[in-house]
Design a protein around this motif. Structure first.
Motif, PDB file in Angstrom:
ATOM      1  N   GLU A   1       0.905  -1.077  -0.129  1.00 52.62           N
ATOM      2  CA  GLU A   1       0.049  -0.039  -0.020  1.00 52.62           C
ATOM      3  C   GLU A   1       0.876   1.224  -0.071  1.00 52.62           C
ATOM      4  O   GLU A   1       0.403   2.208  -0.641  1.00 52.62           O
ATOM      5  CB  GLU A   1      -0.845   0.041   1.073  1.00 52.62           C
ATOM      6  N   ARG A   2       1.857   1.175   0.666  1.00 52.04           N
ATOM      7  CA  ARG A   2       2.845   2.439   0.700  1.00 52.04           C
ATOM      8  C   ARG A   2       3.642   2.528  -0.758  1.00 52.04           C
ATOM      9  O   ARG A   2       3.524   3.647  -1.071  1.00 52.04           O
ATOM     10  CB  ARG A   2       3.899   2.393   1.796  1.00 52.04           C
ATOM     11  N   ARG A   3       3.675   1.619  -1.350  1.00 54.11           N
ATOM     12  CA  ARG A   3       4.420   1.592  -2.729  1.00 54.11           C
ATOM     13  C   ARG A   3       3.254   2.066  -3.728  1.00 54.11           C
ATOM     14  O   ARG A   3       3.577   3.054  -4.462  1.00 54.11           O
ATOM     15  CB  ARG A   3       4.862   0.288  -3.054  1.00 54.11           C
ATOM     16  N   PHE A   4       2.047   1.400  -3.472  1.00 57.02           N
ATOM     17  CA  PHE A   4       1.063   1.979  -4.317  1.00 57.02           C
ATOM     18  C   PHE A   4       0.810   3.677  -4.039  1.00 57.02           C
ATOM     19  O   PHE A   4       0.571   4.228  -5.072  1.00 57.02           O
ATOM     20  CB  PHE A   4      -0.460   1.175  -4.025  1.00 57.02           C
ATOM     21  N   GLU A   5       0.630   3.853  -2.827  1.00 57.34           N
ATOM     22  CA  GLU A   5       0.553   5.543  -2.692  1.00 57.34           C
ATOM     23  C   GLU A   5       1.668   6.358  -3.243  1.00 57.34           C
ATOM     24  O   GLU A   5       1.653   7.444  -3.891  1.00 57.34           O
ATOM     25  CB  GLU A   5       0.685   5.628  -1.036  1.00 57.34           C
ATOM     26  N   GLU A   6       3.110   5.737  -3.312  1.00 58.15           N
ATOM     27  CA  GLU A   6       4.140   6.501  -3.802  1.00 58.15           C
ATOM     28  C   GLU A   6       3.916   6.546  -5.411  1.00 58.15           C
ATOM     29  O   GLU A   6       4.245   7.302  -6.298  1.00 58.15           O
ATOM     30  CB  GLU A   6       5.472   5.712  -3.806  1.00 58.15           C
ATOM     31  N   LEU A   7       3.440   5.423  -5.880  1.00 60.24           N
ATOM     32  CA  LEU A   7       3.022   5.334  -7.312  1.00 60.24           C
ATOM     33  C   LEU A   7       2.020   6.457  -7.793  1.00 60.24           C
ATOM     34  O   LEU A   7       2.152   7.030  -8.878  1.00 60.24           O
ATOM     35  CB  LEU A   7       2.623   3.951  -7.693  1.00 60.24           C
ATOM     36  N   CYS A   8       1.081   6.492  -6.838  1.00 58.23           N
ATOM     37  CA  CYS A   8       0.049   7.562  -7.114  1.00 58.23           C
ATOM     38  C   CYS A   8       0.496   8.932  -7.088  1.00 58.23           C
ATOM     39  O   CYS A   8       0.090   9.707  -8.074  1.00 58.23           O
ATOM     40  CB  CYS A   8      -1.024   7.278  -6.198  1.00 58.23           C
ATOM     41  N   ALA A   9       1.381   9.042  -6.305  1.00 60.79           N
ATOM     42  CA  ALA A   9       2.057  10.555  -6.179  1.00 60.79           C
ATOM     43  C   ALA A   9       2.872  10.872  -7.394  1.00 60.79           C
ATOM     44  O   ALA A   9       2.970  11.912  -7.990  1.00 60.79           O
ATOM     45  CB  ALA A   9       2.656  10.388  -4.826  1.00 60.79           C
ATOM     46  N   PHE A  10       3.561   9.693  -7.756  1.00 66.32           N
ATOM     47  CA  PHE A  10       4.500   9.913  -8.927  1.00 66.32           C
ATOM     48  C   PHE A  10       3.619   9.882 -10.363  1.00 66.32           C
ATOM     49  O   PHE A  10       4.008  11.062 -11.132  1.00 66.32           O
ATOM     50  CB  PHE A  10       5.170   8.656  -9.284  1.00 66.32           C
TER      51      PHE A  10
ATOM     52  N   LEU B   1      -0.378 -11.870  -8.851  1.00 68.66           N
ATOM     53  CA  LEU B   1      -0.614 -10.719  -8.173  1.00 68.66           C
ATOM     54  C   LEU B   1      -2.132 -10.773  -8.018  1.00 68.66           C
ATOM     55  O   LEU B   1      -2.897 -11.095  -8.867  1.00 68.66           O
ATOM     56  CB  LEU B   1      -0.277  -9.596  -9.465  1.00 68.66           C
ATOM     57  N   SER B   2      -2.527 -10.444  -6.787  1.00 66.87           N
ATOM     58  CA  SER B   2      -3.957 -10.494  -6.229  1.00 66.87           C
ATOM     59  C   SER B   2      -4.929  -9.602  -7.149  1.00 66.87           C
ATOM     60  O   SER B   2      -4.383  -8.722  -7.586  1.00 66.87           O
ATOM     61  CB  SER B   2      -4.007 -10.013  -4.925  1.00 66.87           C
ATOM     62  N   SER B   3      -6.002 -10.026  -7.224  1.00 66.00           N
ATOM     63  CA  SER B   3      -7.084  -9.572  -8.253  1.00 66.00           C
ATOM     64  C   SER B   3      -7.294  -7.887  -7.614  1.00 66.00           C
ATOM     65  O   SER B   3      -7.387  -7.105  -8.229  1.00 66.00           O
ATOM     66  CB  SER B   3      -8.225 -10.107  -8.299  1.00 66.00           C
ATOM     67  N   ASN B   4      -7.083  -7.841  -6.098  1.00 62.75           N
ATOM     68  CA  ASN B   4      -7.188  -6.510  -5.471  1.00 62.75           C
ATOM     69  C   ASN B   4      -6.186  -5.827  -6.170  1.00 62.75           C
ATOM     70  O   ASN B   4      -6.548  -4.377  -6.237  1.00 62.75           O
ATOM     71  CB  ASN B   4      -7.195  -6.711  -3.994  1.00 62.75           C
TER      72      ASN B   4
ATOM     73  N   GLN C   1      -6.519  -2.289  -8.282  1.00 56.98           N
ATOM     74  CA  GLN C   1      -6.081  -0.748  -7.628  1.00 56.98           C
ATOM     75  C   GLN C   1      -5.162  -0.431  -8.752  1.00 56.98           C
ATOM     76  O   GLN C   1      -5.072   0.897  -9.131  1.00 56.98           O
ATOM     77  CB  GLN C   1      -5.156  -1.073  -6.496  1.00 56.98           C
ATOM     78  N   LEU C   2      -4.114  -1.247  -9.237  1.00 58.05           N
ATOM     79  CA  LEU C   2      -3.025  -0.727 -10.353  1.00 58.05           C
ATOM     80  C   LEU C   2      -4.038  -0.172 -11.584  1.00 58.05           C
ATOM     81  O   LEU C   2      -3.561   0.911 -12.046  1.00 58.05           O
ATOM     82  CB  LEU C   2      -2.160  -1.656 -10.687  1.00 58.05           C
ATOM     83  N   ASN C   3      -5.013  -1.093 -11.971  1.00 53.74           N
ATOM     84  CA  ASN C   3      -5.768  -0.699 -13.152  1.00 53.74           C
ATOM     85  C   ASN C   3      -6.523   0.805 -13.081  1.00 53.74           C
ATOM     86  O   ASN C   3      -6.669   1.524 -13.778  1.00 53.74           O
ATOM     87  CB  ASN C   3      -6.916  -1.650 -13.521  1.00 53.74           C
ATOM     88  N   SER C   4      -6.947   1.056 -11.636  1.00 52.30           N
ATOM     89  CA  SER C   4      -7.694   2.220 -11.341  1.00 52.30           C
ATOM     90  C   SER C   4      -6.790   3.598 -11.608  1.00 52.30           C
ATOM     91  O   SER C   4      -7.415   4.690 -11.705  1.00 52.30           O
ATOM     92  CB  SER C   4      -8.043   2.137  -9.917  1.00 52.30           C
ATOM     93  N   VAL C   5      -5.463   3.324 -11.560  1.00 48.84           N
ATOM     94  CA  VAL C   5      -4.632   4.585 -11.791  1.00 48.84           C
ATOM     95  C   VAL C   5      -3.901   4.523 -13.391  1.00 48.84           C
ATOM     96  O   VAL C   5      -2.888   5.169 -13.536  1.00 48.84           O
ATOM     97  CB  VAL C   5      -3.608   4.683 -10.815  1.00 48.84           C
ATOM     98  N   GLY C   6      -4.480   3.477 -14.154  1.00 47.91           N
ATOM     99  CA  GLY C   6      -4.262   3.430 -15.605  1.00 47.91           C
ATOM    100  C   GLY C   6      -2.728   2.870 -15.445  1.00 47.91           C
ATOM    101  O   GLY C   6      -1.676   3.353 -16.469  1.00 47.91           O
ATOM    102  N   PHE C   7      -2.548   1.784 -14.837  1.00 48.73           N
ATOM    103  CA  PHE C   7      -0.864   1.254 -14.902  1.00 48.73           C
ATOM    104  C   PHE C   7      -1.117   0.439 -16.263  1.00 48.73           C
ATOM    105  O   PHE C   7      -2.117  -0.064 -16.663  1.00 48.73           O
ATOM    106  CB  PHE C   7      -1.238   0.275 -13.585  1.00 48.73           C
ATOM    107  N   ILE C   8       0.023   0.629 -16.978  1.00 48.37           N
ATOM    108  CA  ILE C   8       0.263  -0.236 -18.053  1.00 48.37           C
ATOM    109  C   ILE C   8       0.869  -1.463 -17.761  1.00 48.37           C
ATOM    110  O   ILE C   8       2.345  -1.626 -17.394  1.00 48.37           O
ATOM    111  CB  ILE C   8       1.386   0.713 -19.062  1.00 48.37           C
ATOM    112  N   TRP C   9       0.424  -2.739 -18.206  1.00 43.72           N
ATOM    113  CA  TRP C   9       1.038  -3.953 -17.778  1.00 43.72           C
ATOM    114  C   TRP C   9       2.116  -4.230 -18.881  1.00 43.72           C
ATOM    115  O   TRP C   9       3.053  -5.135 -18.495  1.00 43.72           O
ATOM    116  CB  TRP C   9      -0.210  -5.029 -17.683  1.00 43.72           C
ATOM    117  N   ASP C  10       2.045  -3.999 -20.195  1.00 46.92           N
ATOM    118  CA  ASP C  10       2.860  -4.384 -21.001  1.00 46.92           C
ATOM    119  C   ASP C  10       3.373  -3.188 -21.776  1.00 46.92           C
ATOM    120  O   ASP C  10       2.598  -2.588 -22.593  1.00 46.92           O
ATOM    121  CB  ASP C  10       2.277  -5.368 -22.233  1.00 46.92           C
ATOM    122  N   LEU C  11       4.583  -2.784 -21.496  1.00 45.38           N
ATOM    123  CA  LEU C  11       4.916  -1.533 -22.036  1.00 45.38           C
ATOM    124  C   LEU C  11       5.373  -1.563 -23.535  1.00 45.38           C
ATOM    125  O   LEU C  11       5.337  -0.735 -24.340  1.00 45.38           O
ATOM    126  CB  LEU C  11       6.409  -1.082 -21.172  1.00 45.38           C
ATOM    127  N   LEU C  12       5.637  -2.909 -23.976  1.00 44.80           N
ATOM    128  CA  LEU C  12       5.995  -3.041 -25.494  1.00 44.80           C
ATOM    129  C   LEU C  12       4.694  -2.851 -26.208  1.00 44.80           C
ATOM    130  O   LEU C  12       4.824  -2.234 -27.247  1.00 44.80           O
ATOM    131  CB  LEU C  12       6.748  -4.394 -25.705  1.00 44.80           C
TER     132      LEU C  12
END
Length: 103
Positions: free
Chosen positions: A11-20, A55-58, A62-73
């Motif tokens: 959760e701390r890392r996720f919050e860092e990612l949201c701030a980033f 990776l847990s579905s939760n 959460q990562l999907n909710s912030v527009g996380f890109i799973w496959d950069l290529l």
């Protein structure tokens, strides 16, 4: 107890990612920049867990909710294709103007 501390760490890392993302407009954190290297490695590990279905579905949600890109290529291919399709009509017009003298 161990699982709880891992979750709070996640959760701390996720919050860092949201701030980033709030600061940079995306979630693609570099591992080459000394300031973001640790978070970048965490992001990379999340992609690896996702690919291995560990990776847990939760967390996925959460990562999907912030527009996380799973496959950069794949994302890079999509962006290039979109840019190509946007430029293609203009390129043909410019070619006709430059080489054929057409308006």
């Amino acid at each position: 107890k161990k699982q709880r501390s891992e979750k709070s760490s996640w959760e701390r890392r996720f919050e860092e990612l949201c701030a980033f993302k709030a600061q940079n407009g995306h979630c693609n954190v570099s591992t080459l920049d000394a300031h973001t290297k640790s978070l970048g490695k965490w992001v990379s590990r999340q992609r690896g867990f996702y690919k291995r279905n560990t990776l847990s579905s939760n967390h996925i949600q959460q990562l999907n909710s912030v527009g996380f890109i799973w496959d950069l290529l794949e994302q890079a291919k999509r962006v290039i294709q979109e840019e190509y399709l946007e430029l293609k009509p203009h390129t043909a017009t410019q070619f006709r103007r430059l080489y054929l003298g057409s308006p």
